[in-house]
Design a protein around this motif. Sequence first.
Motif, short mmCIF file in Angstrom:
data_model
loop_
_atom_site.label_atom_id
_atom_site.label_comp_id
_atom_site.label_asym_id
_atom_site.label_seq_id
_atom_site.Cartn_x
_atom_site.Cartn_y
_atom_site.Cartn_z
N ASN A 223 0.80 -1.22 0.00
CA ASN A 223 0.00 0.00 0.00
C ASN A 223 0.83 1.27 0.00
N GLN A 224 2.14 1.15 0.17
CA GLN A 224 3.02 2.31 0.09
C GLN A 224 3.42 2.63 -1.35
N ARG A 225 3.14 1.71 -2.27
CA ARG A 225 3.44 1.96 -3.68
C ARG A 225 2.25 2.65 -4.34
N VAL A 226 2.52 3.31 -5.45
CA VAL A 226 1.50 4.15 -6.06
C VAL A 226 0.39 3.31 -6.69
N SER A 227 -0.78 3.91 -6.71
CA SER A 227 -1.97 3.35 -7.34
C SER A 227 -2.72 4.54 -7.93
N SER A 228 -2.11 5.16 -8.94
CA SER A 228 -2.47 6.53 -9.30
C SER A 228 -2.61 6.72 -10.80
N ILE A 229 -3.24 7.84 -11.14
CA ILE A 229 -3.36 8.30 -12.52
C ILE A 229 -2.54 9.58 -12.65
N TYR A 230 -1.70 9.64 -13.68
CA TYR A 230 -0.90 10.82 -13.95
C TYR A 230 -1.37 11.46 -15.25
N ALA A 231 -1.34 12.78 -15.28
CA ALA A 231 -1.70 13.53 -16.47
C ALA A 231 -0.46 14.25 -17.00
N PHE A 232 -0.35 14.32 -18.32
CA PHE A 232 0.74 15.02 -19.00
C PHE A 232 0.14 15.93 -20.07
N ASP A 233 0.73 17.10 -20.25
CA ASP A 233 0.40 17.93 -21.39
C ASP A 233 1.16 17.42 -22.61
N ILE A 234 0.51 17.44 -23.77
CA ILE A 234 1.18 17.11 -25.03
C ILE A 234 1.57 18.44 -25.68
N ASN A 245 4.78 18.79 -18.02
CA ASN A 245 3.90 19.09 -16.88
C ASN A 245 3.28 17.83 -16.29
N ARG A 246 4.12 16.85 -16.02
CA ARG A 246 3.62 15.64 -15.35
C ARG A 246 3.04 16.01 -14.00
N ARG A 247 1.85 15.49 -13.70
CA ARG A 247 1.19 15.81 -12.44
C ARG A 247 0.33 14.64 -11.99
N LEU A 248 0.19 14.52 -10.68
CA LEU A 248 -0.71 13.52 -10.12
C LEU A 248 -2.14 13.98 -10.37
N PHE A 249 -2.89 13.19 -11.12
CA PHE A 249 -4.27 13.54 -11.43
C PHE A 249 -5.22 12.97 -10.38
N ALA A 250 -5.02 11.70 -10.01
CA ALA A 250 -5.92 11.07 -9.04
C ALA A 250 -5.25 9.86 -8.43
N VAL A 278 -15.11 7.69 -11.50
CA VAL A 278 -15.25 8.77 -12.47
C VAL A 278 -14.77 10.07 -11.83
N TRP A 279 -13.82 10.73 -12.50
CA TRP A 279 -13.30 12.01 -12.04
C TRP A 279 -13.64 13.11 -13.05
N SER A 280 -13.75 14.34 -12.56
CA SER A 280 -13.90 15.49 -13.44
C SER A 280 -12.59 15.75 -14.16
N PRO A 281 -12.58 16.58 -15.22
CA PRO A 281 -11.31 16.91 -15.88
C PRO A 281 -10.31 17.58 -14.94
N GLY A 282 -10.81 18.14 -13.84
CA GLY A 282 -9.92 18.76 -12.86
C GLY A 282 -9.46 17.83 -11.77
N GLY A 283 -9.85 16.55 -11.83
CA GLY A 283 -9.36 15.57 -10.88
C GLY A 283 -10.23 15.36 -9.65
N VAL A 284 -11.46 15.88 -9.64
CA VAL A 284 -12.37 15.68 -8.51
C VAL A 284 -13.14 14.37 -8.72
N LEU A 285 -13.14 13.52 -7.70
CA LEU A 285 -13.91 12.27 -7.78
C LEU A 285 -15.40 12.61 -7.78
N LEU A 286 -16.07 12.31 -8.89
CA LEU A 286 -17.49 12.63 -9.03
C LEU A 286 -18.37 11.52 -8.49
N GLY A 287 -17.97 10.28 -8.73
CA GLY A 287 -18.78 9.17 -8.28
C GLY A 287 -18.19 7.85 -8.70
N LYS A 288 -18.89 6.78 -8.31
CA LYS A 288 -18.42 5.43 -8.60
C LYS A 288 -19.57 4.57 -9.10
#
Length: 333
Positions: A223-234, A245-250, A278-288
């Motif tokens: 559980n200390q290892r990542v379980s994440s989504i990263y976003a990059f600009d093209i 602009n690598r960033r943690l998205f969720a 499901v997350w918004s484009p800004g990374g907010v968890l909207l629902g499951k």
Amino acid sequence: MPTISGNYFHTHDQRFLAIVGPSPAVQLLAEHQDYAFAHEAGVFFPDTNTLYITSNRCISQDNQQKVHVTRVDLNHNPVTYEEVLTDIPMANGGINYGQDNVLFCAQGSMTEPSGLYRMSTSSYKAQLLKGDFFGRPFNSVNDVVVHTDGSIWFTDPIYGFEQGYRPPPSLPSQVYRWCPTDGNIRAMADGFGRPNGICFSPDEKTVYITDTDRVHGDGNINNQRVSSIYAFDITKYHGEPLLTNRRLFAFADHGIPDGIKCDLEGNVYSGCGDGINVWSPGGVLLGKILIHGGVANFCFGRNGEIFALNEHRLWRVQLRGHVKGALLGLKIC
């Protein structure tokens, strides 16, 4: 098959209600008791109303690891399905590639290369398109997406080696871009534990990549290892795309974020340990969309449909009718 609503949808943000609509539902389409037939890919062809999926690892009669490819015919009630006999070694993720082809990720074997295979949906014949990075073999190509410029982007973790059917890795766990027209291939992003799912935003200005390092191929979970989504600009430099602009998205709070897709509004969906998040484009968890046992991958269909791959079970999720996947941009039929 029964249709179920109610407790399958968990709202975290009121914007989720605009996605699911007033009467969302989950329907069990098919179940296979012998093996986990609904694990990865999820490639929907609207013209024929058919779906191609890949299984989890199985043991063949000669005691070798294998993956089954299945064609699901959605024109019948109940749906019918049949195994596709193809020689793709350990098929995993996939995507539509032209009108009559599936582009599959092959994880490879001890003797057959990992890479990108094109399979005809009429003959089921498969052809290896790309299997190396300047002579160095890929590890276990996992998931793939095609840009509108024709380039193919894919992830390459080391799961095959960890699960005992691939040689030791000869490349880092990276993300690649390959152009079939001129043959150019580039490593686009590194620094991942286990790069897995990949998709573009609807405007193709952002690429989302999941890192499922929390779970290794040998079954080790930390559980200390990542379980994440990263976003990059093209971003274009000297006419060529680079990822910036690598960033943690969720971060997935349950299990790992495996397959990933966007809808036409830019919302981000990922198969996780408790279903589809499901997350918004800004990374907010909207629902499951809660499905017991989790969802490894999924794909959009028509008019708010999602086909969710739940190992031994295949589900149809019905959202509000205007929801469409960015991958195909399917119109209401």
